[in-house]
Design an enzyme around this catalytic site. Structure first.
Site, PDB file in Angstrom:
ATOM      1  N   TYR A 168      35.599 -54.613 -24.461  1.00  0.00           N
ATOM      2  CA  TYR A 168      34.175 -54.313 -24.645  1.00  0.00           C
ATOM      3  C   TYR A 168      33.809 -54.381 -26.123  1.00  0.00           C
ATOM      4  CZ  TYR A 168      29.743 -51.784 -23.708  1.00  0.00           C
ATOM      5  OH  TYR A 168      28.418 -51.417 -23.576  1.00  0.00           O
ATOM      6  N   ARG A 173      26.441 -57.106 -28.418  1.00  0.00           N
ATOM      7  CA  ARG A 173      26.743 -56.398 -27.168  1.00  0.00           C
ATOM      8  C   ARG A 173      25.518 -55.640 -26.654  1.00  0.00           C
ATOM      9  NH1 ARG A 173      31.424 -52.114 -27.943  1.00  0.00           N
ATOM     10  NH2 ARG A 173      29.693 -50.731 -28.412  1.00  0.00           N
ATOM     11  N   ASP A 174      25.474 -55.431 -25.356  1.00  0.00           N
ATOM     12  CA  ASP A 174      24.419 -54.628 -24.718  1.00  0.00           C
ATOM     13  C   ASP A 174      23.038 -55.214 -25.048  1.00  0.00           C
ATOM     14  OD1 ASP A 174      23.834 -52.575 -22.991  1.00  0.00           O
ATOM     15  OD2 ASP A 174      23.770 -51.003 -24.515  1.00  0.00           O
ATOM     16  N   SER A 180      24.381 -48.988 -26.504  1.00  0.00           N
ATOM     17  CA  SER A 180      25.779 -49.340 -26.761  1.00  0.00           C
ATOM     18  C   SER A 180      25.920 -50.570 -27.642  1.00  0.00           C
ATOM     19  CB  SER A 180      26.519 -49.559 -25.432  1.00  0.00           C
ATOM     20  OG  SER A 180      26.787 -48.322 -24.823  1.00  0.00           O
ATOM     21  N   ASP A 221      28.491 -55.371 -18.299  1.00  0.00           N
ATOM     22  CA  ASP A 221      27.066 -55.757 -18.435  1.00  0.00           C
ATOM     23  C   ASP A 221      26.816 -57.175 -18.929  1.00  0.00           C
ATOM     24  OD1 ASP A 221      26.575 -53.163 -17.661  1.00  0.00           O
ATOM     25  OD2 ASP A 221      25.816 -52.494 -19.608  1.00  0.00           O
ATOM     26  N   ASP A 398      26.565 -41.808 -22.246  1.00  0.00           N
ATOM     27  CA  ASP A 398      26.027 -43.160 -22.028  1.00  0.00           C
ATOM     28  C   ASP A 398      25.110 -43.608 -23.169  1.00  0.00           C
ATOM     29  OD1 ASP A 398      27.214 -43.478 -19.488  1.00  0.00           O
ATOM     30  OD2 ASP A 398      25.561 -42.417 -18.522  1.00  0.00           O
TER      31      ASP A 398
END
Ligand code: BGC
Length: 443
Positions: A168, A173-174, A180, A221, A398
């Site tokens: 990850y 990212r995200d 995140s 994701d 989260d």
């Protein structure tokens, strides 16, 4: 599947970071490193990348091998290198290696609970296998220590161990959310950094321990965002880099024997009839274009989400989606994969113990009143599903509810998101305590 706690005891004896000399597999240098720079006898401080150097077994005369990027990594004499993943489910015939960082978080959390019965239940969560998230370059060196511990433990007990990890750290990212966002950016060499500073060092470490079985969830994701969120500029811009980076990751990890499940969102995301076909096509094309790496075993669903595997009745927020739980999503997706993609699944149920909690299905952040769910098991009720797993370490946040944080995402301030939430990935004590008290089955 059994669970071992011996990893915890082994860890205590390793406790690496306070020592004047770094232990074998410990970090001994790198940008920002303030710990020891010399290594325990029998190991040599070796530059893995600009961010970390590590004490690798052997002396300076140990051999040096070229990683795929062309960078050089020292390898212990006698290590055997790449190996094809064994066919079949990685959960068969193995016992989980328990996550040392999660065990520490849980032990510290349990000590803060004054009710002794609740504290005992909380402490017991450390014995439930949970995936280890390699969410930044800084997590790679500790991962080497875990592999070393697992290898030693396996040798002494004769029981095959399975180390569960999450890959990850994609650049940008995200891309459809904020909570995140990661350390690499596409605009700042992120695609190359992902390979040379993240995947290559992980692969180099895994190569040192061909005896340890590793199962990995690949980039939560990312592919789901490419199915439904290309209208978001950051996702559209990241599309080709996500595809090339995930391709690289699965090829390299397959070559060192890792068994992988690509993240496939969840029922309320890709399970909608309009999304199932495009999702299947994306998984198939990625897999085929990568040369069908043998380590790709299937897909992971519901990672860090809250859906039931089998819902007693549809939650009203599922609004008519025929895939109103993870089982239905999997049953509807698998036929579309046909024989073009290996249709084996794992399903995260770590925080799915309580249902009908949300106001919208898209609410994903620290959902209030969630409880720990079904324990990890290979007794899944479906031949499509290899295992029920706990991927998200319950109690890790989260996303922050602090609106002035650069990673603030509005989902984390909704009325069904727990208030006073810290940054994503950091410990959220009150949330953990609710997961414990509302666990279903109870702890
Ligand atoms: C965070 C990661 C963390 C993971 C598991 C994600 O939301 O961004 O930093 O490792 O959750 O808790």
């Amino acid at each position: 599947m059994k669970v071992t706690s011996a990893g915890l005891f082994a860890l205590v004896s390793l406790l690496p970071f306070a020592a004047a000399q770094a232990p074998i597999w410990g970090q001994c240098g790198g940008i920002g490193w303030t710990g020891p720079t010399t290594c325990a006898s029998g190991s040599t401080c070796t530059v893995g990348n600009p961010y970390f150097s590590q004490c690798l077994p052997g002396t300076a005369s140990s051999s040096s091998v070229s990683t795929p990027s062309g960078s050089s990594t020292s390898t212990a004499p006698g290590s055997t290198g790449s190996t094809a993943p064994a066919p079949g489910s990685p959960f068969t015939g193995t016992t989980y290696f328990l996550s040392p960082p999660y065990a520490s978080e849980v032990a510290a959390a349990a000590k803060l609970i004054t009710n002794s019965a609740t504290a005992a239940k909380a402490a017991s969560v450390a014995n439930i296998p949970t995936f280890i998230w390699l969410d930044s370059v800084s997590k790679i060196a500790p991962f080497g220590t875990y592999l070393s511990t697992a290898s030693a433990q396996q040798k002494s007990t004769g029981q095959k161990l399975l180390v569960p990890i999450v890959i990850y750290d994609l650049p940008d990212r995200d891309c459809a959310a904020l909570a995140s966002n990661g350390e690499f950016s596409i605009a700042n060499n992120g695609a190359a950094n992902y390979k040379t500073l993240y995947i290559d060092p992980i692969v180099a470490l895994i190569k040192q321990f061909p005896d340890v079985k590793i199962v990995a969830v690949i980039e939560p994701d990312s592919l789901a965002n490419l199915v439904t969120n290309l209208s978001v500029a950051k996702c559209a811009n990241a599309q080709s880099v996500y595809l090339s980076s995930v391709t690289y990751a699965i090829q390299q990890l397959s070559a060192v024997g890792v068994t992988m499940y690509l993240d496939a969102g969840h029922a309320g995301w890709l399970g909608w009839p309009a999304n199932l076909g495009p999702a299947a096509q994306l998984f198939i094309s990625l897999y085929q274009n990568a040369g069908k790496p043998s380590g790709v075993r299937g897909l992971a669903t519901n990672v860090a989400n809250y859906n039931a595997l089998v819902a007693a009745s549809p939650d009203p927020i599922t609004q008519g989606d025929p895939s109103f739980d993870e089982m239905l999503y999997i049953q509807n997706l698998a036929p579309l994969l046909g024989s073009s993609f290996p249709a084996h699944f794992i399903v995260d149920q770590g925080r799915s113990g309580q249902q009908n909690l949300r106001q919208q299905w898209g609410d994903w952040c620290n959902v209030v009143n969630a409880g720990f769910g079904t324990r990890p098991t290979t007794n899944t009720g479906s031949s499509l599903i290899d295992a029920i797993v706990w991927v998200k370490p319950g109690g890790e946040c989260d996303g922050t509810s602090n609106s002035s944080s650069p990673r603030f995402d509005a989902h984390c301030a909704l009325s069904d998101a727990a208030p006073n939430a810290p940054e994503a990935g950091t410990w959220f004590q009150s949330y953990f305590e609710t997961l414990v008290t509302r666990a279903n089955p109870s702890l």
